[in-house]
Design a protein around this motif. Structure first.
Motif, PDB file in Angstrom:
ATOM      1  N   TRP A 304       0.817  -1.219   0.000  1.00  0.00           N
ATOM      2  CA  TRP A 304       0.000   0.000   0.000  1.00  0.00           C
ATOM      3  C   TRP A 304       0.848   1.264   0.000  1.00  0.00           C
ATOM      4  O   TRP A 304       0.399   2.323  -0.445  1.00  0.00           O
ATOM      5  N   VAL A 309      -4.081   2.952  -0.249  1.00  0.00           N
ATOM      6  CA  VAL A 309      -4.937   1.955   0.405  1.00  0.00           C
ATOM      7  C   VAL A 309      -5.917   1.328  -0.582  1.00  0.00           C
ATOM      8  O   VAL A 309      -6.170   0.123  -0.545  1.00  0.00           O
ATOM      9  N   ALA A 312      -4.284  -1.297  -2.558  1.00  0.00           N
ATOM     10  CA  ALA A 312      -3.958  -2.428  -1.688  1.00  0.00           C
ATOM     11  C   ALA A 312      -5.185  -3.298  -1.451  1.00  0.00           C
ATOM     12  O   ALA A 312      -5.078  -4.525  -1.346  1.00  0.00           O
TER      13      ALA A 312
END
Length: 372
Positions: A304, A309, A312
């Motif tokens: 990430w 994020v 990810a």
């Protein structure tokens, strides 16, 4: 599964993916074909299927801090925006008391389970500095694991002490070092290293030091930094070298592919690399990592840090099983100015729950600490 099978039959990499579903890992030639294929979604479907078979509908993370103990460095890597030469007015080295304060605060506030210790190649730091730091952390905070020092940092300590890297590893282990991060690998091909990090250790030395650590009982992570001057063949060679060492020692716990971020680096200033390669390449590397290392290296991290994020979250469905770690106080990637690199455990927990997965908090050996 039948939908995946139909797509596999019509794909130019179908034979490789069928073998993967049967538990047959790709050869080096197969890896090269995967890297040259644009069928990223299908790779992800297969890699995600394999990952769910192994881990179920869950993902793990570790509550940790990154302790960048010094930014003083004489290696001058062109991809790094963090380092400062000795004597620079922005150069720093943390004292033992400062290290203690950072770990204590992180333990009291976040109940961290790991401190990731990495810094520059500082010619003024002897081995006692590291021994004192590791011993202090393990004595005062026994629930906090010490995951520290890349092979290139270990090589630097050995040069300063005029001793072998094996002796350095042995002493650091006795002082409390428990596992080693994979930094410094970049791409394990010297023609690439000669461009981006000519003063850093060679590919063979990185592999040798990792093998020494494994034989001395220290587990490690393996990494790959892609998206700069490497060729597809170089990436395939990197995968192959990591796999061969793992077949020999079994010492790698996880593999972490991460993309180069060029902002504020010498490589961008010299017009070698202007932009990062983006999210689709991340998903491709995650999927191929799972296929190449399935049954060999257990954990694939979602990376990430340089991709964010949201990417990810998708990576967890493309073959990753581990989100990586929380980051409080990280300074290396943040120097590129690419994104905020602060991420708490709750934000990771929320991100994993958002995609319908269960969350397992782990320690630095991937042992379960608690479920969320």
């Amino acid at each position: 599964m039948s939908q995946i099978t139909e797509q596999i039959h019509s794909s130019d990499i179908g034979d490789i993916l069928e073998n993967s579903l049967r538990g047959i890992r790709p050869s080096n030639a197969d890896t090269l074909r995967l890297l040259k294929s644009d069928d990223v979604h299908l790779m992800g479907l297969v890699a995600g299927h394999i990952t769910k078979k192994r881990f179920g509908n869950k993902a793990s993370f570790v509550n940790n801090i990154i302790l960048n103990y010094t930014n003083v460095c004489v290696t001058d890597c062109k991809f790094c925006a963090f380092y400062r030469p000795p004597g620079h007015n922005e150069a720093y080295t943390l004292s033992l008391d400062q290290i203690d304060a950072r770990v204590r605060t992180a333990w009291e506030m976040f109940q961290i389970r790991q401190v990731l210790i990495q810094g520059g190649h500082n010619p003024n730091l002897g081995i006692e500095y590291y021994e004192d730091a590791f011993r202090m952390i393990r004595t005062k905070y026994p629930q906090v694991g010490v995951h520290g020092l890349s092979p290139s940092e270990i090589d630097m300590i050995a040069r300063i002490e005029k001793t072998s890297t094996r002796e350095v590893i042995s002493r650091l282990k006795d002082a409390g070092l428990q596992s080693i991060p994979g930094a410094g690998a970049e791409i394990l091909v010297d023609t690439v290293k000669d461009v981006i990090s000519p003063k850093k250790i060679s590919s063979d030395d990185w592999l040798r030091i990792m093998e020494e650590a494994h034989t001395l009982g220290l587990h490690a992570s393996a990494t790959m930094m892609y998206g700069h001057v490497e060729s597809t063949e170089d990436v395939a060679a990197h995968f192959d070298k990591i796999a061969r060492l793992q077949e020999k020692t079994g010492g790698f716990m996880a593999f972490i592919p991460w993309s180069f971020e060029p902002n504020n680096t010498l490589m961008q200033k010299e017009n070698l690399v202007m932009y990062g390669v983006g999210g689709m390449q991340l998903l491709k590397m995650i999927a191929i990592s799972r296929l190449v290392f399935d049954g060999l290296i257990h954990h694939i991290q979602s990376s990430w840090l340089t991709n964010g994020v949201g990417m990810a979250q998708v990576a967890l469905q493309y073959g990753a099983d581990d989100f990586g770690g929380t980051l409080i106080g990280e300074e290396v990637v943040s120097c590129t100015g690419a994104r905020s690199t602060e991420l708490t455990g709750q934000k990771i927990i929320d991100a994993i729950h958002q995609i319908g997965y269960d969350v397992e908090e782990r320690d630095n050996f991937y042992n379960l600490v608690r479920t969320h």
